[in-house]
Design an enzyme around this catalytic site. Structure first.
Site, short mmCIF file in Angstrom:
data_model
loop_
_atom_site.label_atom_id
_atom_site.label_comp_id
_atom_site.label_asym_id
_atom_site.label_seq_id
_atom_site.Cartn_x
_atom_site.Cartn_y
_atom_site.Cartn_z
N ASP A 1 -12.13 -7.63 10.19
CA ASP A 1 -10.98 -6.82 10.63
C ASP A 1 -11.43 -5.37 10.83
OD1 ASP A 1 -10.12 -8.98 8.72
OD2 ASP A 1 -8.14 -8.36 9.35
N ASP B 1 -14.70 -12.52 10.10
CA ASP B 1 -13.54 -11.92 9.44
C ASP B 1 -13.66 -10.41 9.27
OD1 ASP B 1 -11.04 -11.93 8.33
OD2 ASP B 1 -11.64 -12.73 6.40
N ASN C 1 -8.69 -9.51 12.28
CA ASN C 1 -9.51 -10.60 12.81
C ASN C 1 -8.75 -11.58 13.69
OD1 ASN C 1 -8.47 -11.50 9.96
ND2 ASN C 1 -8.93 -13.39 11.04
N ARG D 1 -15.64 -2.47 9.12
CA ARG D 1 -16.01 -3.55 8.21
C ARG D 1 -17.31 -4.23 8.65
NH1 ARG D 1 -10.92 -7.18 6.17
NH2 ARG D 1 -12.07 -9.10 5.77
N ARG E 1 0.79 -1.24 0.00
CA ARG E 1 0.00 0.00 0.00
C ARG E 1 0.82 1.29 0.00
NH1 ARG E 1 -2.28 -3.25 3.25
NH2 ARG E 1 -3.68 -4.62 2.14
N TRP F 1 -2.67 -4.64 9.55
CA TRP F 1 -2.16 -4.44 8.20
C TRP F 1 -2.59 -3.16 7.50
CZ3 TRP F 1 -6.14 -4.92 4.50
CH2 TRP F 1 -7.32 -5.53 4.96
N GLY G 1 -3.47 -12.72 9.21
CA GLY G 1 -4.63 -13.13 10.01
C GLY G 1 -5.26 -14.43 9.54
N GLU G 2 -4.94 -14.85 8.31
CA GLU G 2 -5.48 -16.10 7.79
C GLU G 2 -4.50 -17.25 8.02
OE1 GLU G 2 -6.41 -13.10 6.26
OE2 GLU G 2 -8.25 -13.70 7.27
N ASN H 1 -13.52 -1.76 3.60
CA ASN H 1 -12.34 -2.58 3.83
C ASN H 1 -11.14 -1.64 3.89
OD1 ASN H 1 -10.26 -4.77 3.39
ND2 ASN H 1 -12.09 -6.02 3.17
#
Lengths: 535, 275
Positions: free
Chosen positions: A307, A305, A262, A332, A134, A244, A195-196, A391
């Site tokens: 976040d 999920d 999350n 979110r 980003r 993030w 997070g995943e 998001n």
């Protein structure tokens, strides 16, 4: 005598040179970043200013003449992948990152390469959502970025040479970076992704000069720390809570506001009962030492999920006749929140998009749940979907209109849950989410009045957009859609006044800058950057 | 590159068992050493749910976006090595993506798929020739659908329909076409809400144009009308655009298409895999 005077002369030159260096744009100082709103020709930090407004003071381009806006240049990169970065601009040079931990400095007036940084990345990275990045932070004659293999690096802003390269974590254990860093004083601050993958989230500060770790804040409290009891058993060791998206900063309060993501596994809470602190929260940290001043958790014990990794915006406003220092976030989970940023107290919260999971928020801002929304083996439809009511796409705030602009999405998912063994560095979701069949994704640019939390207007896109926003002193808001349009709106009315098809869905946020007396608006889309100005 | 990598990846578990060096042409004989391993199946199921179920369904029986993986039939090869290769590389120019799974994760997913009993519905008893005849004449399918370069344009090209759709999904498409509208823009990674939906546009003269949107964004729409002509509009130039949320395809109810005739038709569509 002679000798001395010549030395005096040399010293004078040195003083002049030093002065020159100080005012020359090559030296980005913390003072300049703190006062970034006073030099709207540049864009010195991720959100334009520390308060996260993404408001450009430039007003050459206005509601009256924006229809004349024309492309000045297009800069194509050979790097494919989603373009999510916000470019930085200083003294006519644009710095941006692209996919696969590549980065560029280019001539912001002419769209010509100055340097290109390309990183050799390992083969099997642990990426949930694309090889994205980003953007940069800058200080002095350096630019700072994070990498997909979990390093933080400093590049020379003139050449792109690597000044330092610090490994923050082990990518093979599921850690990665996509965030644009934030420079505060002599530190470069970053938050981790993963997070995943069952990571243990953190926010790090590195010394801008040496790259040495100055402090690390663990977003999951360890044994003995307050909040540790909000995790069942040893679930905290793989609880996620990444960080993030770039935070914002209040220099007066000396507080850093950083959002977190999350808890893991996102869909299955059967082994992590509790609030799962500090997942899905805003953390107010002392940037000098990383100490937590307060936190506010939006979605305790999250199973969808959601976040809280949406940029918090800081404004000073009068609410019920009282002057307040506020923090705004469109979350979110579908609610828009206003907090007191001195202490984290809840001020107000209202839904700003379709949501089917909460009856509302209680007096402390804690959601009051509706029954039947927990993921099951077969799946349960819930709105918003896992991508959320918004998001990472950056919102903005215009002091001119007093409105908060956010890209909002109305899309619902069927959330399923199933048991899953944790394995180090492997995807750890606990099942999945799938869009509700035959339901139409809807997307809006929504203008919210932060005094009431009510929407003042909504512009409906075709489909649900992923683009960030920019508001300007010309009375405009710029954003984009998945059809690839960069769009200029009247900030007061929400009317679309101009658009340009870039040819690729917009995931980035537009920026504005000035070179040689001309205002530009730039956006990254596809593999390219586009820059526009009046003829 | 591609075959070199596959050889390296699949050779490893084989070598562990037999200590035999594999030649590239022997790759197809490779067996998944994790087949039947309960732990591997559980891990494979979790990864299947996380990475594959959004298209292939939670139980791998397929749906709108992908074929059944438990019908016992595979378009792209049924051996372990074939599956490994398909999962690793994806299927070009379809929605099936390549994957970042590690080798052992891929073998676990294959172990999970092998652990699923083939669904009996997959056995189609009909007469493919009778079905073919119906498709090209009485059924009128060919007025809207193309197969191998012949037929109409309005509906999706069906030349590969059974490579990408389950028999159950095809049956639903016939009996209740509006229940799940096909994805319109089948571009991998294209985050597009375009569906095979009926769109009615009223142009400035008041004339109504009906068709299927080939594409659409906030400011424009590209329509294929009932006559099979492309009609391209800026939204600012038309009076209204209505998305009907229903299919242009007529319902083939039991009265119109008996169950045995449906079996014949399915047996024909079964043969359409793009070869």
């Amino acid at each position: 005598m002679r000798k001395r005077s010549s030395r005096q002369f040399l010293e004078n030159i040195a003083v002049v040179a030093l002065l020159f260096a100080n005012i020359s744009a090559a030296q980005v100082t913390t003072a300049r970043i703190e006062d970034a709103s006073r030099e709207p020709g540049n864009w010195l930090t991720y959100s334009g200013t520390y308060d996260g407004h993404r408001y450009s003071g430039l007003k050459q381009i206005t509601t009256k003449d924006v229809s004349q806006l024309a492309a000045q240049w297009v800069f194509q990169t050979p790097v494919t992948g989603k373009f999510e970065a916000t470019p930085l601009i200083d003294d006519g040079v644009m710095y941006f990152t692209v996919a696969n931990s590549n980065a560029y400095a280019i001539d912001a007036q002419r769209g010509k390469t100055i340097w290109h940084y390309e990183r050799a990345l390992p083969e099997k990275l642990r990426l949930c959502c694309g090889a994205v990045n980003r953007g940069f932070a800058m200080l002095g004659d350096r630019v700072f970025m994070t990498t997909l293999d979990a390093h933080v690096i400093a590049l020379d802003s003139k050449t792109g040479s690597v000044i330092w390269d610090t490994k923050a974590a082990d990518y093979e254990k599921g850690y990665t970076f996509t965030v644009a860093p934030l420079v505060v004083k002599d530190k470069v601050i970053v938050g981790v992704s993963g997070g995943e993958y069952g990571i243990q989230g953190f926010i790090d500060a590195y010394d801008t000069k040496t790259g040495a770790l100055a402090w690390r804040f663990h977003t999951i409290p360890g044994p003995g720390e307050p909040g540790h009891g909000s995790w069942e058993g040893d679930s905290w060791t793989r609880g996620g809570a990444p960080a993030w998206v770039t935070g914002t900063y209040d220099p007066e309060l000396n507080l850093l506001y950083w959002p977190t993501g999350n808890p893991a596994p996102s869909n299955n809470g059967s082994q992590r009962h509790g609030d799962n602190l500090y997942s899905n929260s805003i953390l107010a940290l002392d940037p000098d030492n990383g100490k937590l001043k307060w936190y506010f958790q939006f979605t305790p014990f999250d199973l969808h999920d959601w976040d809280a990794t949406e940029s918090p915006i800081l404004i000073d406003s009068t609410i019920d006749g009282q002057k307040r220092k506020l923090l705004l976030q469109a979350n979110r989970n579908g609610f828009f929140y206003v907090l007191d940023r001195t202490n984290g107290k809840f001020v107000l919260g209202k839904p700003y998009a379709k949501q089917t999971w909460a009856k509302g928020l209680d007096a402390n801002g804690r959601p009051v749940l509706l029954p039947g929304v927990d993921p099951t083996l077969e799946g349960v439809p819930v709105c918003p979907g896992a991508y959320g009511a918004t998001n990472f796409m950056a919102p903005s705030y215009s002091p001119l209109t007093g409105l908060f602009y956010v890209t909002s999405r109305e899309q619902c998912d069927v959330f399923s849950a199933d048991s899953q063994n944790y394995r180090l560095g492997r995807a750890y979701i606990g099942s999945n989410y799938v869009p509700v069949m035959n339901a139409k994704d809807r997307g809006f640019l929504t203008a919210i009045d932060p005094k009431t939390g009510d929407a003042r207007w909504r512009f409906e896109y075709f489909g649900a957009s992923w683009a960030g926003t920019l508001s300007t002193a010309g009375g405009l808001v710029f954003s984009g859609d998945i059809g690839g349009n960069l769009i200029a709106f009247d900030a007061q009315s929400g009317k679309a006044l101009w658009h340009f098809p870039t040819g690729a869905a917009v995931y980035a946020a537009p920026v504005s800058y000035e070179v040689a007396g001309k205002q530009y608006v730039a956006i990254g889309a596809g593999n390219a950057v586009f820059s526009f100005a009046l003829p | 590159m591609k075959s070199e990598k596959l050889r390296r990846l699949v050779a490893l578990p084989f070598m562990m068992c037999c200590a035999t060096f594999l030649l590239a042409q022997q790759v197809r004989e490779v067996k998944n050493l994790l087949e039947g391993n309960a732990q591997a199946i559980a891990n494979g199921k979790a990864n299947f749910r996380a990475n594959c179920s959004q298209c292939h369904g939670l139980d791998a029986t397929g749906g709108l976006r992908a074929p059944s993986l438990v019908s016992g039939k595979f378009t792209h090869g049924a051996s372990d090595a074939d599956l490994f290769s398909t999962i690793l590389h994806g299927v070009p120019s379809t929605l099936m993506p390549g994957n970042d799974l590690t080798d052992d994760e891929t073998w676990e997913v294959i172990a999970f798929l092998r652990s699923m009993q083939p669904k009996s519905e997959a056995v189609i008893a009909g007469d493919a020739q009778a079905g073919e005849k119906y498709f090209w004449s009485a059924g009128g399918c060919a007025s809207c659908h193309m197969v191998r370069g012949r037929g109409g344009r309005l509906g999706p090209d069906l030349s590969r329909v059974s490579a990408s759709r389950s028999a159950a999904y095809i049956t639903e498409s016939l009996r209740e076409p509006s229940k799940q509208l096909s994805d319109g823009l089948l571009e991998p990674g294209h985050d597009s809400p375009i569906a095979g939906d009926t769109v009615t546009i009223t142009i400035s003269s008041g004339e109504k144009i009906i068709g299927i949107a080939k594409n659409e964004d906030t400011f424009s729409i590209q329509l294929l009308d009932l006559q099979g002509e492309l009609r391209l509009f800026s939204k600012s130039d038309v009076q209204s655009i209505v998305h009907e949320r229903k299919s242009l395809m007529p319902r083939y109810t039991e009265a119109k298409l008996s169950n045995p005739a449906l079996q014949d038709l399915l047996a024909y569509l079964e043969t359409l895999r793009g070869e």
